[in-house]
Enzyme design. Structure first.
Site, PDB file in Angstrom:
ATOM      1  N   LYS A 172      -0.170 -14.387   5.573  1.00 59.65           N
ATOM      2  CA  LYS A 172       0.571 -13.456   6.436  1.00 59.65           C
ATOM      3  C   LYS A 172      -0.223 -13.192   7.722  1.00 59.65           C
ATOM      4  CE  LYS A 172       3.288 -10.249   7.990  1.00 59.65           C
ATOM      5  NZ  LYS A 172       4.664 -10.372   8.431  1.00 59.65           N
ATOM      6  N   LYS A 240      -1.995  -2.745  13.444  1.00 60.04           N
ATOM      7  CA  LYS A 240      -2.614  -2.743  12.100  1.00 60.04           C
ATOM      8  C   LYS A 240      -2.829  -4.180  11.616  1.00 60.04           C
ATOM      9  CE  LYS A 240       0.164  -2.752   8.798  1.00 60.04           C
ATOM     10  NZ  LYS A 240       0.825  -3.707   7.901  1.00 60.04           N
TER      11      LYS A 240
HETATM   12  P1  NAP Z   1       8.270   1.530   8.192  1.00 57.90           P
HETATM   13  O1  NAP Z   1       9.677   1.411   8.625  1.00 57.90           O
HETATM   14  O2  NAP Z   1       7.304   2.347   8.972  1.00 57.90           O
HETATM   15  O3  NAP Z   1       8.294   2.060   6.673  1.00 57.90           O
HETATM   16  C1  NAP Z   1       7.127   2.363   5.981  1.00 57.90           C
HETATM   17  C2  NAP Z   1       7.482   2.743   4.568  1.00 57.90           C
HETATM   18  O4  NAP Z   1       6.261   3.027   3.857  1.00 57.90           O
HETATM   19  C3  NAP Z   1       8.337   4.019   4.480  1.00 57.90           C
HETATM   20  O5  NAP Z   1       9.167   3.923   3.343  1.00 57.90           O
HETATM   21  C4  NAP Z   1       7.263   5.098   4.273  1.00 57.90           C
HETATM   22  O6  NAP Z   1       7.759   6.260   3.651  1.00 57.90           O
HETATM   23  C5  NAP Z   1       6.329   4.358   3.340  1.00 57.90           C
HETATM   24  N1  NAP Z   1       4.959   4.910   3.325  1.00 57.90           N
HETATM   25  C6  NAP Z   1       4.024   4.826   4.307  1.00 57.90           C
HETATM   26  N2  NAP Z   1       2.884   5.411   3.927  1.00 57.90           N
HETATM   27  C7  NAP Z   1       3.105   5.875   2.672  1.00 57.90           C
HETATM   28  C8  NAP Z   1       2.297   6.573   1.720  1.00 57.90           C
HETATM   29  N3  NAP Z   1       1.015   6.904   2.006  1.00 57.90           N
HETATM   30  N4  NAP Z   1       2.840   6.889   0.537  1.00 57.90           N
HETATM   31  C9  NAP Z   1       4.122   6.553   0.257  1.00 57.90           C
HETATM   32  N5  NAP Z   1       4.939   5.890   1.086  1.00 57.90           N
HETATM   33  C10 NAP Z   1       4.429   5.552   2.282  1.00 57.90           C
HETATM   34  O7  NAP Z   1       7.564   0.104   8.056  1.00 57.90           O
HETATM   35  P2  NAP Z   1       8.233  -1.329   7.807  1.00 57.90           P
HETATM   36  O8  NAP Z   1       8.512  -1.961   9.124  1.00 57.90           O
HETATM   37  O9  NAP Z   1       9.282  -1.237   6.770  1.00 57.90           O
HETATM   38  O10 NAP Z   1       6.937  -2.105   7.210  1.00 57.90           O
HETATM   39  C11 NAP Z   1       6.575  -2.013   5.837  1.00 57.90           C
HETATM   40  C12 NAP Z   1       5.549  -3.120   5.563  1.00 57.90           C
HETATM   41  O11 NAP Z   1       6.155  -4.402   5.822  1.00 57.90           O
HETATM   42  C13 NAP Z   1       4.307  -3.037   6.461  1.00 57.90           C
HETATM   43  O12 NAP Z   1       3.160  -3.430   5.738  1.00 57.90           O
HETATM   44  C14 NAP Z   1       4.623  -4.027   7.555  1.00 57.90           C
HETATM   45  O13 NAP Z   1       3.444  -4.538   8.158  1.00 57.90           O
HETATM   46  C15 NAP Z   1       5.383  -5.094   6.770  1.00 57.90           C
HETATM   47  N6  NAP Z   1       6.293  -5.926   7.595  1.00 57.90           N
HETATM   48  C16 NAP Z   1       7.132  -5.377   8.510  1.00 57.90           C
HETATM   49  C17 NAP Z   1       7.967  -6.207   9.252  1.00 57.90           C
HETATM   50  C18 NAP Z   1       8.920  -5.677  10.307  1.00 57.90           C
HETATM   51  O14 NAP Z   1       9.411  -6.485  11.107  1.00 57.90           O
HETATM   52  N7  NAP Z   1       9.222  -4.393  10.334  1.00 57.90           N
HETATM   53  C19 NAP Z   1       7.961  -7.581   9.069  1.00 57.90           C
HETATM   54  C20 NAP Z   1       7.126  -8.103   8.106  1.00 57.90           C
HETATM   55  C21 NAP Z   1       6.287  -7.269   7.374  1.00 57.90           C
HETATM   56  P3  NAP Z   1       8.469   7.427   4.522  1.00 57.90           P
HETATM   57  O15 NAP Z   1       9.914   7.055   4.616  1.00 57.90           O
HETATM   58  O16 NAP Z   1       8.229   8.656   3.747  1.00 57.90           O
HETATM   59  O17 NAP Z   1       7.770   7.457   5.873  1.00 57.90           O
END
Ligand code: NAP
Length: 296
Positions: A172, A240
């Site tokens: 990744k 990050k």
């Molecule tokens: P996001 O929209 O910011 O969502 C983050 C999620 O994690 C939310 O459900 C949040 O809960 C939860 N969370 C964060 N800290 C937490 C904690 N300490 N305890 C419990 N829950 C927690 O992020 P995302 O874009 O979905 O990304 C999620 C992961 O996928 C990341 O590692 C990111 O690098 C990876 N990713 C993202 C993408 C993209 O294009 N977005 C692509 C590939 C990979 P709340 O709702 O309570 O805030």
């Protein structure tokens, strides 16, 4: 027979992924730190778990998609964490992008409970999560991947076993080095086109299908032209991932010159309070340097 599935983390990515599992007809229990996000899933047919521990206790396979390394540790080993419900025969699949090194020790701790673990980070953006077309790169044992395959296929199109536990996260980071390089190229090219007085949409359609094409150019190029900074992936999360890549590179003694420059460009945007904008807002760092704005 289909197993009982748990999903922890309904953010931009987890939301689409969990929805596709429900749509495929699986028995899904969801949990999210901010509880209000769970409601629409219950309406769509999922069950709501009270805590990660309760979800892990009720399910055979638990998928996780949260932000960063400490968040995965919190959701698994924190108060009411999934580890409280993990036991022999259960499988944990982590779709978050986190440290490869930390992943190995998380996997050891999960294995010590008798459960199995796969690191299975994803690529393909919010669009891929919503459409079920993600690329999923997986570290762990082949038999665990076979067990998870029906569910992974509901979320992704390209499912690749890349090595042992931790290898999924390493691949990744390879992906992220490519992503930001492509984004910088797209941003620089569009700024150049703007300075040259070109019609940006025409310039984009002329090059996007040729040797210069990339996912970032086709998907984020039009957003840059429209100055639409809504995030598929935020600057904070992109930063990050580059920190994870640079830390891993440092431990291996590998120079990543381009990646460290882009890491610092993103940092300038974070310092301006733009961390929650989409990662394509990278172009704003170049605009500041050039004294020129796209579309103006
Ligand atoms: P996001 O929209 O910011 O969502 C983050 C999620 O994690 C939310 O459900 C949040 O809960 C939860 N969370 C964060 N800290 C937490 C904690 N300490 N305890 C419990 N829950 C927690 O992020 P995302 O874009 O979905 O990304 C999620 C992961 O996928 C990341 O590692 C990111 O690098 C990876 N990713 C993202 C993408 C993209 O294009 N977005 C692509 C590939 C990979 P709340 O709702 O309570 O805030």
């Amino acid at each position: 027979m289909a197993e009982k599935i748990g999903f922890l983390g309904l953010g931009i990515m987890g939301r689409g992924m969990a929805r596709n599992l429900i749509k495929a007809g699986f028995d899904v229990t969801v949990w999210n730190r901010t509880a209000a996000r769970v409601d629409e899933f219950v309406q769509a047919g999922a069950q709501a778990g009270a805590t990660p521990a309760a979800v892990a206790a009720a399910c055979d396979i638990v998928f996780v998609c949260v932000s960063d390394t400490p968040d995965v540790e919190q959701v698994i080993f924190g108060e009411n964490g999934a580890s409280g419900g993990l036991s022999a025969g259960k499988l944990l699949v982590d779709h978050s992008t986190i440290s490869p090194q930390a992943t190995k020790s998380i996997a050891e701790r999960v294995n010590a409970l008798g459960a199995r673990m796969l690191d299975a980070p994803v690529s393909g953006g919010s669009e891929g999560a919503a459409k079920g077309t993600l690329s999923i790169m997986i570290g762990g044992a082949a038999e665990d991947i076979e067990r998870a395959r029906p569910y992974l296929q509901a979320m992704g199109k390209t499912i690749t076993h890349v090595g042992e536990q931790g290898a999924g996260q390493m691949v990744k980071l390879v992906n992220q080095i490519l992503v930001v390089g492509n984004m910088l190229a797209a941003a620089e090219a569009l700024l150049f086109a703007q300075a040259g007085g070109l019609d940006l949409s025409k310039a984009l359609s002329a090059v996007v299908g040729g040797a210069a094409g990339s996912w970032m150019l086709s998907n984020r190029g039009p957003q840059v032209i429209a100055r639409d900074w809504r995030p598929g992936f935020t600057i904070d999360l992109q930063q990050k991932d580059l920190r994870l890549a640079l830390t891993a590179a440092d431990s291996m003694g590998v120079p990543l010159l381009g990646t460290s420059m882009i890491f610092n460009l993103y940092r300038t945007l974070q310092q301006q309070g733009l961390g929650s904008e989409g990662n394509h807002a990278l172009v704003k760092a170049l605009e500041h340097l050039a004294g020129l704005e796209i579309g103006k």
